[in-house]
Write a protein that holds these residues in place. Sequence first.
Motif, short mmCIF file in Angstrom:
data_model
loop_
_atom_site.label_atom_id
_atom_site.label_comp_id
_atom_site.label_asym_id
_atom_site.label_seq_id
_atom_site.Cartn_x
_atom_site.Cartn_y
_atom_site.Cartn_z
N ASP A 1 -6.53 0.11 -4.14
CA ASP A 1 -8.11 1.12 -3.02
C ASP A 1 -8.03 2.13 -3.51
OD1 ASP A 1 -6.31 -0.70 -1.12
OD2 ASP A 1 -4.93 0.60 -0.12
N GLY B 1 0.91 -1.09 -0.12
CA GLY B 1 0.29 -0.22 0.14
C GLY B 1 0.40 1.53 0.09
N GLU C 1 -9.61 -8.06 -6.67
CA GLU C 1 -9.63 -9.01 -7.34
C GLU C 1 -10.84 -10.02 -7.32
OE1 GLU C 1 -6.95 -11.21 -5.16
OE2 GLU C 1 -6.87 -12.67 -6.37
#
Length: 362
Positions: free
Chosen positions: A185, A155, A202
Amino acid sequence: MAVRLDDMEDVNRRLAYWEGPLLAIETSCDETSAAVLDGRSILSNVVSSQVDLHAQWGGIVPEAAARAHIETIGPVVDEAVRAARLEPGRITAVAATSRPGLVGALSVGLTYAKGLAHALRSPFLGVHHLEGHVLSSLACEPAPPFPHVCLVVSGGHTELIQVDAPFRYRLLGQTLDDAAGEAFDKGARLLGLGYPGGKAIEQVAEGGDAKRYPLPRGLSGETADFSFSGLKTALLRLVEREGSRLRIADAAASLQEAIVSVLSERAVQACVRQGLRHLTVVGGVDANRALRARLSVLGEREGVRVFVPDPSLCTDNAAMIGLAASLRLAAGERHGWDLDAQPQAELPGPPKPWDATIGTSV
Ligand code: KG4
Ligand code: ZN
């Protein structure tokens, strides 16, 4: 070219690890984690995630992260020691992530680790978070030989690093804007899929057509750098243009394809350019099955063997911090009580000798 699997020596036999139980702590972002290692054996690796806490705000709130670490750190450390079937007094060294990361969050784990090390009269070491990710591949069986290329995808990070040996790193390329996980994100937020986005994208992408909405791949040409900000803007335009006609599964599949193709192609190309045949992939985005599958196809085609640690070692965890700490402590590095948390820091160089007169490594 086929990849030969039979000619690899066990690199771990040549590396010196800290002997005796070592406690490691990780609190750089939104996971509170503690692990106990003995040599390179991971005796326990306890992770308490704050994902549910931050989901209500759609992203990590640093102040809330620090407070949650304060509440959780004691029970998580106790659990790690218990799971390792140890008496706390048998711990011979304590390490914690000291950089880079959210300063408030880092300070919780760092201060707790210093307190423990002081009480146990044991050596203490601050660890670079990224070095933990890079060295997490040493837990693979067999471990990747050196030199190799490491793709760090999380991230907060997207980097291609040539790892000549532990402590000897060369940055080959990195993202110029968003990290790959951040791109997942932010994309998920635009598509209304919630936080954290990678897993949600996903899942939704599974039934989608990745060719329906062509999205940009960022930088072109021979480069080891990445750029994901154009992708985010293109997705925003797509959402605005299509409105209620937007097929979410197709948009998620197109976004995933754009990120996965650029990561895997650039990582394998970097190996080929450097003349290296081994690639490690670490960090939370590595959980993505489309990325793993693409890397394995491209690797096979180019004669590059891909090493992926167990998923529990890919997302943020203290065991990877313990592996890095174990090698540095065995090489004589220590830190003093004055070590501060740092929001940003370059990857560290070779261990420095401990100077008892000034109480830290110089
Ligand atoms: O390494 P990590 O746990 O924490 C950081 O150091 O950042 O990585 C978290 C990131 C998040 O951005 C999350 O969306 C992404 O990893 N991620 C995924 C998947 N699972 C987690 N991205 C794509 N596909 C996944 N399955
Ligand atoms: Zn991380």
